[in-house]
Design an enzyme around this catalytic site. Structure first.
Site, PDB file in Angstrom:
ATOM      1  N   HIS A  62      -1.837  10.011   7.874  1.00  0.00           N
ATOM      2  CA  HIS A  62      -2.039  10.984   6.789  1.00  0.00           C
ATOM      3  C   HIS A  62      -2.190  10.389   5.396  1.00  0.00           C
ATOM      4  O   HIS A  62      -2.803  10.995   4.534  1.00  0.00           O
ATOM      5  CB  HIS A  62      -0.962  12.087   6.816  1.00  0.00           C
ATOM      6  CG  HIS A  62       0.344  11.708   6.182  1.00  0.00           C
ATOM      7  ND1 HIS A  62       1.356  11.073   6.860  1.00  0.00           N
ATOM      8  CD2 HIS A  62       0.818  11.892   4.919  1.00  0.00           C
ATOM      9  CE1 HIS A  62       2.378  10.880   6.054  1.00  0.00           C
ATOM     10  NE2 HIS A  62       2.075  11.360   4.864  1.00  0.00           N
ATOM     11  N   GLU A  66      -5.660   8.432   1.253  1.00  0.00           N
ATOM     12  CA  GLU A  66      -5.105   8.656  -0.099  1.00  0.00           C
ATOM     13  C   GLU A  66      -4.583   7.364  -0.731  1.00  0.00           C
ATOM     14  O   GLU A  66      -4.746   7.151  -1.930  1.00  0.00           O
ATOM     15  CB  GLU A  66      -3.964   9.687   0.003  1.00  0.00           C
ATOM     16  CG  GLU A  66      -3.508  10.212  -1.338  1.00  0.00           C
ATOM     17  CD  GLU A  66      -2.531  11.362  -1.187  1.00  0.00           C
ATOM     18  OE1 GLU A  66      -2.888  12.380  -0.564  1.00  0.00           O
ATOM     19  OE2 GLU A  66      -1.401  11.230  -1.694  1.00  0.00           O
ATOM     20  N   ASP A  67      -3.986   6.505   0.076  1.00  0.00           N
ATOM     21  CA  ASP A  67      -3.258   5.367  -0.509  1.00  0.00           C
ATOM     22  C   ASP A  67      -3.776   3.986  -0.120  1.00  0.00           C
ATOM     23  O   ASP A  67      -3.165   2.986  -0.508  1.00  0.00           O
ATOM     24  CB  ASP A  67      -1.769   5.461  -0.115  1.00  0.00           C
ATOM     25  CG  ASP A  67      -1.080   6.647  -0.755  1.00  0.00           C
ATOM     26  OD1 ASP A  67      -1.537   7.089  -1.826  1.00  0.00           O
ATOM     27  OD2 ASP A  67      -0.092   7.137  -0.182  1.00  0.00           O
TER      28      ASP A  67
HETATM   29  N1  LIG Z   1      10.868  10.461  -2.080  1.00  0.00           N
HETATM   30  C1  LIG Z   1      10.208   9.305  -2.128  1.00  0.00           C
HETATM   31  N2  LIG Z   1       8.838   9.324  -2.255  1.00  0.00           N
HETATM   32  C2  LIG Z   1       8.199   8.135  -2.286  1.00  0.00           C
HETATM   33  C3  LIG Z   1       8.895   6.917  -2.190  1.00  0.00           C
HETATM   34  N3  LIG Z   1       7.983   5.916  -2.211  1.00  0.00           N
HETATM   35  C4  LIG Z   1       6.778   6.478  -2.293  1.00  0.00           C
HETATM   36  N4  LIG Z   1       6.881   7.827  -2.355  1.00  0.00           N
HETATM   37  C5  LIG Z   1       5.760   8.757  -2.467  1.00  0.00           C
HETATM   38  O1  LIG Z   1       5.733   9.170  -3.832  1.00  0.00           O
HETATM   39  C6  LIG Z   1       5.049  10.426  -3.905  1.00  0.00           C
HETATM   40  C7  LIG Z   1       5.780  11.313  -4.879  1.00  0.00           C
HETATM   41  O2  LIG Z   1       5.729  10.707  -6.125  1.00  0.00           O
HETATM   42  P1  LIG Z   1       4.942  11.345  -7.316  1.00  0.00           P
HETATM   43  O3  LIG Z   1       5.122  10.488  -8.519  1.00  0.00           O
HETATM   44  O4  LIG Z   1       5.312  12.791  -7.434  1.00  0.00           O
HETATM   45  O5  LIG Z   1       3.425  11.349  -6.843  1.00  0.00           O
HETATM   46  P2  LIG Z   1       2.302  10.233  -6.829  1.00  0.00           P
HETATM   47  O6  LIG Z   1       2.947   8.961  -6.341  1.00  0.00           O
HETATM   48  O7  LIG Z   1       1.298  10.814  -5.861  1.00  0.00           O
HETATM   49  O8  LIG Z   1       1.764  10.129  -8.213  1.00  0.00           O
HETATM   50  C8  LIG Z   1       4.979  10.997  -2.500  1.00  0.00           C
HETATM   51  O9  LIG Z   1       3.616  10.864  -2.170  1.00  0.00           O
HETATM   52  P3  LIG Z   1       2.840  11.741  -1.115  1.00  0.00           P
HETATM   53  O10 LIG Z   1       3.200  11.231   0.237  1.00  0.00           O
HETATM   54  O11 LIG Z   1       1.422  11.756  -1.504  1.00  0.00           O
HETATM   55  O12 LIG Z   1       3.442  13.159  -1.119  1.00  0.00           O
HETATM   56  P4  LIG Z   1       3.318  14.336  -2.114  1.00  0.00           P
HETATM   57  O13 LIG Z   1       4.414  14.161  -3.112  1.00  0.00           O
HETATM   58  O14 LIG Z   1       1.955  14.305  -2.751  1.00  0.00           O
HETATM   59  O15 LIG Z   1       3.521  15.477  -1.225  1.00  0.00           O
HETATM   60  C9  LIG Z   1       5.860  10.028  -1.688  1.00  0.00           C
HETATM   61  O16 LIG Z   1       5.412   9.817  -0.374  1.00  0.00           O
HETATM   62  C10 LIG Z   1      10.319   6.925  -2.081  1.00  0.00           C
HETATM   63  O17 LIG Z   1      10.988   5.916  -2.015  1.00  0.00           O
HETATM   64  N5  LIG Z   1      10.915   8.154  -2.054  1.00  0.00           N
END
Ligand SMILES: Nc1nc2c(ncn2[C@@H]2O[C@H](COP(=O)(O)OP(=O)(O)O)[C@@H](OP(=O)(O)OP(=O)(O)O)[C@H]2O)c(=O)[nH]1
Length: 181
Positions: A62, A66-67
Protein backbone atom coordinates in the site's frame (compact mmCIF):
# COMPACT_ATOMS: atom_id res chain seq x y z
CA UNK A 1 0.69 -23.40 -13.47
CA UNK A 2 -1.56 -21.62 -10.94
CA UNK A 3 0.31 -19.99 -8.13
CA UNK A 4 -0.67 -20.84 -4.55
CA UNK A 5 -1.35 -18.18 -1.86
CA UNK A 6 2.04 -18.70 -0.17
CA UNK A 7 3.85 -17.85 -3.42
CA UNK A 8 1.64 -14.85 -4.12
CA UNK A 9 2.11 -13.37 -0.66
CA UNK A 10 5.86 -13.94 -0.49
CA UNK A 11 6.23 -12.28 -3.90
CA UNK A 12 4.45 -9.16 -2.54
CA UNK A 13 6.36 -9.17 0.73
CA UNK A 14 9.68 -9.48 -1.08
CA UNK A 15 8.75 -6.71 -3.54
CA UNK A 16 7.72 -4.35 -0.71
CA UNK A 17 10.81 -5.22 1.37
CA UNK A 18 13.12 -4.37 -1.53
CA UNK A 19 11.27 -1.12 -2.29
CA UNK A 20 11.22 0.06 1.35
CA UNK A 21 14.70 -1.32 2.19
CA UNK A 22 16.30 2.08 2.79
CA UNK A 23 13.37 3.57 4.72
CA UNK A 24 12.80 3.77 8.44
CA UNK A 25 9.78 4.70 10.54
CA UNK A 26 9.85 8.02 12.41
CA UNK A 27 10.15 6.44 15.87
CA UNK A 28 13.17 6.66 18.18
CA UNK A 29 14.38 3.15 17.26
CA UNK A 30 14.08 3.94 13.53
CA UNK A 31 12.15 0.73 12.97
CA UNK A 32 12.52 -0.66 9.42
CA UNK A 33 9.64 0.77 7.33
CA UNK A 34 8.62 -2.68 6.04
CA UNK A 35 7.33 -3.50 9.55
CA UNK A 36 4.41 -1.15 8.78
CA UNK A 37 2.96 -2.78 5.61
CA UNK A 38 3.56 -6.25 7.06
CA UNK A 39 1.84 -5.13 10.28
CA UNK A 40 -1.15 -3.75 8.34
CA UNK A 41 -1.51 -7.08 6.49
CA UNK A 42 -1.16 -8.93 9.81
CA UNK A 43 -3.96 -6.87 11.41
CA UNK A 44 -6.21 -7.83 8.48
CA UNK A 45 -5.50 -11.57 8.66
CA UNK A 46 -5.16 -12.03 12.43
CA UNK A 47 -7.62 -9.49 13.84
CA UNK A 48 -10.16 -8.90 11.08
CA UNK A 49 -10.15 -12.51 9.75
CA UNK A 50 -9.66 -11.28 6.18
CA UNK A 51 -8.55 -13.97 3.75
CA UNK A 52 -9.14 -12.10 0.46
CA UNK A 53 -5.78 -12.33 -1.34
CA UNK A 54 -6.23 -9.07 -3.25
CA UNK A 55 -6.76 -7.18 0.01
CA UNK A 56 -3.75 -8.74 1.73
CA UNK A 57 -1.52 -8.09 -1.28
CA UNK A 58 -2.71 -4.48 -1.46
CA UNK A 59 -1.97 -4.06 2.27
CA UNK A 60 1.60 -5.30 1.75
CA UNK A 61 2.06 -2.97 -1.23
CA UNK A 62 0.00 0.00 0.00
CA UNK A 63 2.87 2.47 0.52
CA UNK A 64 5.12 1.42 -2.39
CA UNK A 65 3.88 4.04 -4.86
CA UNK A 66 3.33 6.79 -2.26
CA UNK A 67 6.71 6.40 -0.57
CA UNK A 68 9.12 4.75 -3.07
CA UNK A 69 9.98 4.94 -6.78
CA UNK A 70 7.37 2.27 -7.62
CA UNK A 71 4.86 3.15 -10.37
CA UNK A 72 1.30 1.92 -10.84
CA UNK A 73 2.39 0.47 -14.22
CA UNK A 74 5.01 -1.64 -12.42
CA UNK A 75 2.40 -2.88 -9.95
CA UNK A 76 -0.03 -3.68 -12.81
CA UNK A 77 2.61 -5.75 -14.64
CA UNK A 78 3.75 -7.56 -11.51
CA UNK A 79 0.54 -8.06 -9.51
CA UNK A 80 -2.36 -7.33 -11.89
CA UNK A 81 -5.09 -4.73 -11.99
CA UNK A 82 -7.28 -5.90 -9.06
CA UNK A 83 -4.48 -5.42 -6.53
CA UNK A 84 -3.16 -2.27 -8.23
CA UNK A 85 -6.57 -0.60 -8.17
CA UNK A 86 -6.85 -1.09 -4.40
CA UNK A 87 -3.37 0.40 -3.93
CA UNK A 88 -4.38 3.28 -6.22
CA UNK A 89 -7.38 4.03 -4.00
CA UNK A 90 -5.29 4.24 -0.83
CA UNK A 91 -2.41 6.23 -2.34
CA UNK A 92 -2.13 9.96 -1.55
CA UNK A 93 -1.08 12.35 -4.30
CA UNK A 94 2.23 13.52 -2.85
CA UNK A 95 2.42 16.39 -5.37
CA UNK A 96 -0.38 18.14 -3.46
CA UNK A 97 0.26 20.38 -0.45
CA UNK A 98 -0.01 18.39 2.79
CA UNK A 99 -3.21 20.09 4.00
CA UNK A 100 -4.93 19.37 0.69
CA UNK A 101 -3.74 15.74 0.76
CA UNK A 102 -5.11 15.26 4.27
CA UNK A 103 -8.45 16.83 3.30
CA UNK A 104 -8.70 14.55 0.25
CA UNK A 105 -8.38 11.46 2.48
CA UNK A 106 -11.42 12.62 4.47
CA UNK A 107 -13.38 13.37 1.29
CA UNK A 108 -12.41 10.19 -0.60
CA UNK A 109 -12.95 7.73 2.29
CA UNK A 110 -16.76 7.27 1.93
CA UNK A 111 -16.44 6.76 -1.85
CA UNK A 112 -13.78 4.03 -1.61
CA UNK A 113 -14.41 0.39 -2.48
CA UNK A 114 -14.97 -2.03 0.44
CA UNK A 115 -11.52 -3.59 -0.18
CA UNK A 116 -9.77 -0.22 -0.08
CA UNK A 117 -11.72 0.67 3.08
CA UNK A 118 -10.38 -2.47 4.78
CA UNK A 119 -6.78 -1.53 3.96
CA UNK A 120 -7.37 2.05 5.16
CA UNK A 121 -8.95 0.93 8.45
CA UNK A 122 -6.03 -1.40 9.19
CA UNK A 123 -3.52 1.30 8.15
CA UNK A 124 -5.11 3.80 10.55
CA UNK A 125 -5.27 1.22 13.34
CA UNK A 126 -1.56 0.44 12.92
CA UNK A 127 -0.55 4.12 12.89
CA UNK A 128 -2.68 5.09 15.91
CA UNK A 129 -1.34 2.14 17.91
CA UNK A 130 2.15 3.17 16.83
CA UNK A 131 1.52 6.70 18.13
CA UNK A 132 0.49 5.27 21.50
CA UNK A 133 3.61 3.09 21.54
CA UNK A 134 6.07 5.84 20.72
CA UNK A 135 5.90 9.51 19.72
CA UNK A 136 7.67 10.05 16.36
CA UNK A 137 10.84 12.15 16.48
CA UNK A 138 10.00 15.86 16.54
CA UNK A 139 6.24 15.43 17.15
CA UNK A 140 4.65 17.43 19.96
CA UNK A 141 1.76 16.07 22.03
CA UNK A 142 -0.47 18.54 20.18
CA UNK A 143 0.53 17.10 16.79
CA UNK A 144 -0.22 13.58 18.04
CA UNK A 145 -3.67 14.73 19.21
CA UNK A 146 -4.29 16.44 15.84
CA UNK A 147 -3.36 13.22 14.02
CA UNK A 148 -5.92 11.32 16.15
CA UNK A 149 -8.57 13.94 15.35
CA UNK A 150 -7.83 13.88 11.61
CA UNK A 151 -7.83 10.05 11.63
CA UNK A 152 -11.25 10.06 13.32
CA UNK A 153 -12.58 12.18 10.45
CA UNK A 154 -11.20 9.73 7.87
CA UNK A 155 -12.48 6.70 9.83
CA UNK A 156 -16.00 8.18 9.87
CA UNK A 157 -16.11 7.68 6.09
CA UNK A 158 -14.86 4.09 6.34
CA UNK A 159 -17.48 2.79 8.79
CA UNK A 160 -19.77 -0.15 8.12
CA UNK A 161 -16.87 -2.17 6.67
CA UNK A 162 -15.46 -4.34 9.47
CA UNK A 163 -16.80 -4.51 13.05
CA UNK A 164 -13.60 -5.79 14.65
CA UNK A 165 -11.36 -3.09 13.18
CA UNK A 166 -13.87 -0.34 13.89
CA UNK A 167 -14.25 -1.48 17.54
CA UNK A 168 -10.46 -1.48 18.01
CA UNK A 169 -10.28 2.03 16.51
CA UNK A 170 -13.14 3.23 18.72
CA UNK A 171 -11.23 2.14 21.85
CA UNK A 172 -8.22 4.23 20.78
CA UNK A 173 -10.28 7.27 19.80
CA UNK A 174 -12.24 7.12 23.06
CA UNK A 175 -9.03 6.93 25.11
CA UNK A 176 -7.94 10.20 23.46
CA UNK A 177 -11.36 11.79 23.90
CA UNK A 178 -11.65 12.29 20.15
CA UNK A 179 -15.05 12.71 18.54
CA UNK A 180 -15.85 12.33 14.84
CA UNK A 181 -16.72 15.70 13.34
N1 LIG B 1 2.46 6.78 13.91
C1 LIG B 1 3.59 6.73 13.20
N2 LIG B 1 3.54 7.05 11.86
C2 LIG B 1 4.69 6.98 11.16
C3 LIG B 1 5.90 6.59 11.77
N3 LIG B 1 6.86 6.58 10.81
C4 LIG B 1 6.27 6.92 9.66
N4 LIG B 1 4.96 7.18 9.85
C5 LIG B 1 4.02 7.60 8.81
O1 LIG B 1 3.84 9.00 8.99
C6 LIG B 1 2.59 9.37 8.39
C7 LIG B 1 1.90 10.36 9.30
O2 LIG B 1 2.71 11.49 9.38
P1 LIG B 1 2.25 12.86 8.79
O3 LIG B 1 3.30 13.88 9.08
O4 LIG B 1 0.86 13.16 9.26
O5 LIG B 1 2.11 12.61 7.23
P2 LIG B 1 3.17 12.58 6.05
O6 LIG B 1 4.36 11.81 6.55
O7 LIG B 1 2.40 11.87 4.96
O8 LIG B 1 3.48 13.99 5.69
C8 LIG B 1 1.79 8.10 8.17
O9 LIG B 1 1.82 7.94 6.77
P3 LIG B 1 0.75 7.16 5.92
O10 LIG B 1 1.04 5.71 6.06
O11 LIG B 1 0.75 7.74 4.57
O12 LIG B 1 -0.63 7.31 6.60
P4 LIG B 1 -1.62 8.49 6.67
O13 LIG B 1 -1.25 9.28 7.88
O14 LIG B 1 -1.54 9.30 5.41
O15 LIG B 1 -2.89 7.77 6.82
C9 LIG B 1 2.64 7.02 8.88
O16 LIG B 1 2.61 5.77 8.25
C10 LIG B 1 5.93 6.29 13.16
O17 LIG B 1 6.93 5.97 13.75
N5 LIG B 1 4.73 6.37 13.82
Amino acid sequence: MDRVPAQILIKCTNFAALKHSKQRRKDREQTPYINHPIGVAYILTEEADITDLDVIQAALLHDTVEDTNTTFEELEETFGSAVTNIVREVTDDKSLPKAERKLQQIEHAPHSSPKAKLVKLADKLYNLRDLNRCTPNGWTENRVQEYFQWSANVIKGLRGTNKKLECELDVLLKQRGVLEL
